[in-house]
Design a protein around this motif. Structure first.
Motif, PDB file in Angstrom:
ATOM      1  N   THR A   1       0.852  -1.186   0.000  1.00 14.38           N
ATOM      2  CA  THR A   1       0.000   0.000   0.000  1.00 14.38           C
ATOM      3  C   THR A   1       0.889   1.237   0.000  1.00 14.38           C
ATOM      4  OG1 THR A   1      -0.121   0.030   2.428  1.00 14.38           O
ATOM      5  CG2 THR A   1      -1.886  -1.133   1.249  1.00 14.38           C
ATOM      6  N   ALA A   2       0.327   2.323  -0.500  1.00 13.51           N
ATOM      7  CA  ALA A   2       1.068   3.579  -0.529  1.00 13.51           C
ATOM      8  C   ALA A   2       0.076   4.735  -0.484  1.00 13.51           C
ATOM      9  CB  ALA A   2       1.928   3.671  -1.779  1.00 13.51           C
ATOM     10  N   GLY A   3       0.043   5.402   0.634  1.00 16.10           N
ATOM     11  CA  GLY A   3      -0.756   6.617   0.747  1.00 16.10           C
ATOM     12  C   GLY A   3       0.147   7.803   0.467  1.00 16.10           C
ATOM     13  N   PHE A   4      -0.050   8.459  -0.646  1.00 13.87           N
ATOM     14  CA  PHE A   4       0.708   9.665  -1.004  1.00 13.87           C
ATOM     15  C   PHE A   4       2.201   9.386  -1.182  1.00 13.87           C
ATOM     16  CE2 PHE A   4      -3.070  10.926   1.357  1.00 13.87           C
ATOM     17  CZ  PHE A   4      -3.727  11.603   0.347  1.00 13.87           C
ATOM     18  N   LEU A   5       2.512   8.403  -1.986  1.00 15.02           N
ATOM     19  CA  LEU A   5       3.891   8.133  -2.410  1.00 15.02           C
ATOM     20  C   LEU A   5       4.104   8.600  -3.841  1.00 15.02           C
ATOM     21  CD1 LEU A   5       6.711   6.701  -2.329  1.00 15.02           C
ATOM     22  CD2 LEU A   5       5.502   4.659  -3.146  1.00 15.02           C
ATOM     23  N   LEU A   6       3.188   8.241  -4.711  1.00 16.04           N
ATOM     24  CA  LEU A   6       3.397   8.454  -6.143  1.00 16.04           C
ATOM     25  C   LEU A   6       3.429   9.927  -6.532  1.00 16.04           C
ATOM     26  CD1 LEU A   6       1.175   5.547  -7.471  1.00 16.04           C
ATOM     27  CD2 LEU A   6       3.638   5.544  -6.997  1.00 16.04           C
TER      28      LEU A   6
ATOM     29  N   ARG B   1      -1.004  -7.485  -4.967  1.00 18.48           N
ATOM     30  CA  ARG B   1      -1.513  -6.184  -5.397  1.00 18.48           C
ATOM     31  C   ARG B   1      -0.741  -5.025  -4.790  1.00 18.48           C
ATOM     32  NH1 ARG B   1      -7.129  -5.469  -3.740  1.00 18.48           N
ATOM     33  NH2 ARG B   1      -6.471  -6.607  -1.916  1.00 18.48           N
ATOM     34  N   PHE B   2      -0.681  -3.942  -5.556  1.00 18.77           N
ATOM     35  CA  PHE B   2      -0.140  -2.660  -5.108  1.00 18.77           C
ATOM     36  C   PHE B   2      -1.292  -1.673  -5.173  1.00 18.77           C
ATOM     37  CE2 PHE B   2       2.179   0.937  -4.283  1.00 18.77           C
ATOM     38  CZ  PHE B   2       2.529   1.728  -5.357  1.00 18.77           C
ATOM     39  N   VAL B   3      -1.676  -1.128  -4.021  1.00 17.80           N
ATOM     40  CA  VAL B   3      -2.815  -0.220  -3.933  1.00 17.80           C
ATOM     41  C   VAL B   3      -2.335   1.108  -3.363  1.00 17.80           C
ATOM     42  CG1 VAL B   3      -5.093   0.159  -2.917  1.00 17.80           C
ATOM     43  CG2 VAL B   3      -4.379  -2.166  -3.533  1.00 17.80           C
ATOM     44  N   GLY B   4      -2.605   2.181  -4.084  1.00 16.55           N
ATOM     45  CA  GLY B   4      -2.182   3.494  -3.629  1.00 16.55           C
ATOM     46  C   GLY B   4      -3.329   4.488  -3.594  1.00 16.55           C
ATOM     47  N   VAL B   5      -3.187   5.451  -2.722  1.00 19.78           N
ATOM     48  CA  VAL B   5      -4.111   6.583  -2.649  1.00 19.78           C
ATOM     49  C   VAL B   5      -3.249   7.817  -2.857  1.00 19.78           C
ATOM     50  CG1 VAL B   5      -5.665   7.907  -1.178  1.00 19.78           C
ATOM     51  CG2 VAL B   5      -5.656   5.420  -1.042  1.00 19.78           C
ATOM     52  N   ASN B   6      -3.699   8.692  -3.727  1.00 21.51           N
ATOM     53  CA  ASN B   6      -2.846   9.801  -4.131  1.00 21.51           C
ATOM     54  C   ASN B   6      -3.688  10.942  -4.667  1.00 21.51           C
ATOM     55  OD1 ASN B   6       0.191   9.785  -4.431  1.00 21.51           O
ATOM     56  ND2 ASN B   6      -0.445  10.815  -6.299  1.00 21.51           N
ATOM     57  N   CYS B   7      -3.085  12.102  -4.748  1.00 23.27           N
ATOM     58  CA  CYS B   7      -3.674  13.173  -5.534  1.00 23.27           C
ATOM     59  C   CYS B   7      -3.641  12.691  -6.979  1.00 23.27           C
ATOM     60  CB  CYS B   7      -2.844  14.445  -5.407  1.00 23.27           C
ATOM     61  SG  CYS B   7      -2.645  15.017  -3.716  1.00 23.27           S
ATOM     62  N   SER B   8      -4.496  13.167  -7.797  1.00 23.86           N
ATOM     63  CA  SER B   8      -4.532  12.712  -9.179  1.00 23.86           C
ATOM     64  C   SER B   8      -3.276  13.135  -9.921  1.00 23.86           C
ATOM     65  CB  SER B   8      -5.747  13.258  -9.917  1.00 23.86           C
ATOM     66  OG  SER B   8      -5.672  12.899 -11.277  1.00 23.86           O
TER      67      SER B   8
END
Length: 181
Positions: free
Chosen positions: A126-131, A156-163
């Motif tokens: 998981t990645a919250g605000f990495l990308l 799976r790789f699941v991220g949450v990010n700004c667009s």
């Protein structure tokens, strides 16, 4: 030449962009307080939960874990093991402090996602605000490739990010990189 702002501990070199680790090492405590007060944690955790589903029994790694909120959320929701990774030693300090106050069995490591090597592989990353820290397609691909290296086949790789496809972020090629992994 060194410029010093109103907080004596903060020093940045003129004409040099500080790394995310340098920035978060300086602002860790304040960043945690702002995120707690602005309601960001419940939104990020709810969004990740919706995307992940039930993490029970999974071995998970939380990339750019910050103060460990997402990692601890995974562990509270049944993940077998969780490793939190962040390049800021101060953010990891906060994560380890939280673990000390409420032991859940989450491990934390200070490391750059793109350089981190592990013999372990994971069922979920998981990645919250990495990308959002990628300043180019090449950097974005490097972050995604680093996540893929840490995963078991079919994981799976699941991220949450700004667009990242918002023109504000400077991405001209709107390529769905996640599907190409």
């Amino acid at each position: 030449q060194v410029v010093q702002d109103s907080v004596p501990a903060r020093r940045f070199v003129l004409n040099q962009v500080p790394s995310p680790a340098d920035v978060y090492n300086e602002i860790a405590d304040g960043y945690r307080n702002v995120r707690r007060s602005n309601g960001c944690y419940p939104f990020v955790n709810a969004t990740l939960s919706d995307l992940i589903g039930d993490p029970a029994g999974l071995d998970a790694i939380d990339l750019a874990t910050g103060e460990g909120t997402g990692a601890r959320h995974l562990k509270r929701n049944g993940a077998r093991s969780v490793l939190g990774l962040d390049m800021s030693r101060e953010m990891i300090r906060l994560a380890r402090n939280a673990e000390g106050h409420e032991p859940l069995g989450v491990d934390y490591v200070v490391a750059d996602v793109t350089r981190f090597q592990s013999e372990r592989t994971f069922d979920l990353a998981t990645a919250g605000f990495l990308l959002n820290y990628a300043s180019s397609r090449a950097q974005l691909r490097a972050l995604c490739a680093a996540a893929r290296r840490l995963l078991k086949p079919g994981a799976r790789f699941v991220g949450v990010n700004c667009s990242m496809f918002d023109e504000t972020y400077g991405y001209d090629d709107r390529v769905d990189i996640g599907r190409r992994m």
